[in-house]
Design a protein around this motif. Structure first.
Motif, short mmCIF file in Angstrom:
data_model
loop_
_atom_site.label_atom_id
_atom_site.label_comp_id
_atom_site.label_asym_id
_atom_site.label_seq_id
_atom_site.Cartn_x
_atom_site.Cartn_y
_atom_site.Cartn_z
N PRO A 197 0.81 -1.24 0.00
CA PRO A 197 0.00 0.00 0.00
C PRO A 197 0.83 1.28 0.00
O PRO A 197 0.48 2.26 0.65
CB PRO A 197 -0.79 -0.13 1.30
N GLY A 198 1.96 1.27 -0.71
CA GLY A 198 2.80 2.46 -0.73
C GLY A 198 3.68 2.54 0.51
O GLY A 198 3.68 1.64 1.36
N ASP A 200 4.01 5.74 2.28
CA ASP A 200 3.77 6.99 3.01
C ASP A 200 2.88 6.76 4.22
O ASP A 200 2.36 5.67 4.45
CB ASP A 200 3.14 8.02 2.09
N LEU A 202 -0.28 7.15 6.98
CA LEU A 202 -1.69 6.80 6.81
C LEU A 202 -2.52 8.00 6.35
O LEU A 202 -3.48 7.84 5.59
CB LEU A 202 -2.24 6.26 8.13
N ASP A 204 -1.82 10.27 4.27
CA ASP A 204 -1.67 10.62 2.86
C ASP A 204 -2.87 10.12 2.07
O ASP A 204 -3.34 8.99 2.27
CB ASP A 204 -0.38 10.02 2.31
N THR A 207 -2.51 6.75 0.39
CA THR A 207 -2.57 5.62 1.32
C THR A 207 -4.02 5.32 1.70
O THR A 207 -4.42 4.16 1.81
CB THR A 207 -1.74 5.91 2.57
N SER A 210 -5.56 3.54 -1.08
CA SER A 210 -5.05 2.18 -1.11
C SER A 210 -5.75 1.29 -0.08
O SER A 210 -6.03 0.12 -0.34
CB SER A 210 -3.54 2.17 -0.87
N CYS A 232 3.99 -3.69 4.76
CA CYS A 232 3.82 -2.30 5.19
C CYS A 232 5.12 -1.70 5.71
O CYS A 232 5.92 -2.39 6.36
CB CYS A 232 2.76 -2.21 6.29
N VAL A 237 0.03 2.05 9.54
CA VAL A 237 -0.58 1.54 8.31
C VAL A 237 -0.78 0.03 8.43
O VAL A 237 -1.79 -0.52 7.98
CB VAL A 237 0.29 1.88 7.09
N GLY A 293 -0.56 2.92 -4.19
CA GLY A 293 -0.32 3.92 -3.15
C GLY A 293 0.74 4.90 -3.59
O GLY A 293 0.96 5.10 -4.80
N ARG A 294 1.43 5.47 -2.63
CA ARG A 294 2.46 6.47 -2.94
C ARG A 294 3.84 5.81 -2.85
O ARG A 294 4.21 5.27 -1.82
CB ARG A 294 2.39 7.65 -1.97
N THR A 317 -0.34 4.78 -8.88
CA THR A 317 0.15 5.85 -8.03
C THR A 317 -0.17 7.19 -8.68
O THR A 317 -0.32 7.28 -9.91
CB THR A 317 1.66 5.73 -7.78
#
Length: 395
Positions: A197-198, A200, A202, A204, A207, A210, A232, A237, A293-294, A317
Motif C-alpha cells: 500500500p505504498g 507513506d 496513513l 496521505d 494511502t 489504497s 507495510c 498503516v 499507493g504512494r 500511483t
C-alpha cells in the motif's frame, strides 16, 4: 560670518525638504484576513522638492511611538501600501496600529534610522484597526461557492440514482479488471497475492485510497479461497491494513480464513522495507503483485523483482515521477486519479460512484472554463476577465 553660513545652510535644507504627505488614511482591506492594513496618502500640495520615495513607520503602542520602520522606501509614484502587521495567525494582530508616512528627498537606497526619518517631512500619526472579512464577495469567491454547491447537488443526484437502481456508466479501466484476473491466477497456482500500500503515512490521500482498495481486494481473495500478503512500511498503516483485511474476509463470509501474520510490518527505513518486500517476492513467489499507493525511489526495485519472479504486476500511483518505472516494469498501471476511482469501480458503492461521477462533470466544467478563460485573456486582455478567473482577485 558663521551665523550667515548657518542661515544659508538652513535655507538650502528648507528648499530641499519636501512637504509631508496629506490625507493619510488606514483601513482594513476589503476581503482581508485581519492580518493586513492598507495605508493610503496623497502627495504634498505645497510647492517644494518632489519626494524621491516614501517611508512608512508603524507603532502598536500609541500615536507617540515607539516607531518601527515598515518600509524604508516606497516608490514616489505610489500612494498606497498594504502592510502585513503579523503573520502569526494564532496570536493575531494587536487591537490597533498607528502609521506615519514620511516624504524622503534623499537617495532611497540610503538606510536611515527612525530618528532620521522622523526629522524629515512626516505626516501626523493615523490610527487603523485590523479586521477580517467574514464573507468575501468578490466574483471569484462567488464563483467558487457556486461550484461547491454544484458538486454537492450532483453528488446527491447521482447517489439517489444509484440507490434507486438506475445504471450509472463508469468507463472500463483494464488495470482494474486485471486485479480480479490476477487474484484468480494466484488461486489456480496456489500462490499468494502480494499487496503493497505504498510507503507513506496513513494520512496521505494515496494511502487512504489504497486502504479502500485493499478492502475490496481482500474480499475477492477470500471469495476465491486464496491468500493475501500485505507488506507495510509504517506501523500504523500495518494496524489499519490488518483491520481492513479482516473486514474484507468477514464480509466475504470467511472470517476464520484471515491470518494476521500475513499483514506484515517490514521496516520504517525506506530501502530496508524494499529489501524485505523483495525477500517476500523471492521466497513466497506471489503470483500477483499489487503496488497501489504512494511510491518513491523503491518503485522500480520492487517492480523489477516482481518481473524477474514472473508475477502479474498491477501498479497505481499519483506520484508522477514514478509512473514511468511502473509502466516499464508492470503489466498494468493505474495513472494518477485512476487510483482513486478503483474503490468505486470495484465496490459499486452509491456514495463512491456519485462522488466519482460528480467529479467527472466538474472536471469537464473546469476544462471548458480554462479554454474560455485562455481565449478571453488572449484576445481581450481585460483586467475584469482576469478578476473573474482568479480566486481572491479584487479582494
Amino acid at each position: 560670518m558663521t551665523a550667515l553660513l548657518a542661515l544659508l545652510l538652513a535655507l538650502v535644507a528648507g528648499i530641499a525638504q519636501a512637504s509631508a504627505p496629506t490625507d493619510v488614511s488606514v483601513r482594513a482591506p476589503s476581503g482581508g484576513d485581519g492580518l493586513t492594513l492598507e495605508v493610503s496618502w496623497k502627495r504634498p500640495r505645497e510647492a517644494g522638492s518632489e519626494p524621491t520615495s516614501y517611508a512608512l513607520l508603524r507603532s502598536d503602542a500609541g500615536p507617540e511611538g515607539p516607531w518601527t520602520v515598515v518600509q524604508a522606501a516606497v516608490a514616489a509614484s505610489t500612494t498606497t501600501f498594504v502592510d502585513q502587521v503579523t503573520d502569526d495567525v494564532w496570536t493575531g494582530p494587536a487591537d490597533r496600529y498607528w502609521y506615519r508616512v514620511v516624504a524622503r528627498t534623499d537617495d532611497p537606497n540610503d538606510e536611515l534610522s527612525v530618528s532620521n526619518l522622523l526629522a524629515m517631512a512626516a505626516s501626523a500619526a493615523v490610527e487603523g484597526i485590523p479586521r477580517a472579512t467574514f464573507v468575501k464577495t468578490s466574483a471569484a469567491y462567488i464563483h467558487l461557492a457556486l461550484l461547491i454547491l454544484a458538486i454537492a447537488g450532483l453528488m446527491m443526484l447521482f447517489t439517489r440514482q444509484a440507490q434507486a437502481g438506475h445504471p450509472i456508466f463508469i468507463r472500463r479501466i483494464p488495470g482494474i479488471d486485471a486485479i480480479e484476473e490476477g487474484i484468480g491466477r494466484a488461486t489456480e497456482m496456489g500462490r499468494p497475492v502480494l499487496y503493497v500500500p505504498g510507503i507513506d503515512e496513513l494520512q496521505d490521500i494515496q494511502t487512504i485510497a489504497s486502504m479502500l482498495i485493499l478492502g475490496q481486494v481482500s474480499k475477492t481473495v477470500a471469495e476465491y479461497g486464496s491468500e493475501i500478503v500485505v507488506s507495510c512500511r509504517i506501523p500504523v498503516v500495518r494496524e489499519v491494513a490488518d483491520e481492513v483485511v479482516k473486514a474484507g474476509f468477514f464480509e466475504a463470509g470467511f472470517p476464520d480464513a484471515h491470518d494476521p501474520a500475513n499483514v506484515r510490518f517490514i521496516s520504517s527505513d525506506q530501502f530496508a522495507f524494499t529489501a524485505g518486500t523483495n525477500g517476500i517476492i523471492h521466497r513466497e513467489k506471489p503470483a500477483t503483485n499489487l503496488y497501489l499507493g504512494r511510491f518513491f525511489a523503491e518503485s522500480l526495485i520492487l517492480a523489477e523483482t516482481g518481473y524477474v519472479n514472473q508475477s502479474i504486476q498491477i501498479a497505481g500511483t499519483a506520484e508522477a515521477s514514478q509512473l514511468p518505472f511502473f509502466v516499464a516494469a508492470c503489466d498494468y498501471t493505474l495513472i494518477g486519479e485512476e487510483l482513486f476511482a478503483v474503490s468505486a469501480y470495484l465496490s459499486r458503492d452509491p456514495r463512491l460512484i456519485s462522488s466519482l461521477k460528480a467529479s467527472d462533470y466538474i472536471k469537464i466544467y473546469v476544462v471548458v472554463m480554462l479554454v474560455i478563460g485562455t481565449m478571453a485573456a488572449t484576445f481581450f486582455n481585460s483586467d475584469a476577465i482576469q478578476l473573474a478567473f482568479t480566486v481572491g482577485g479584487g479582494g
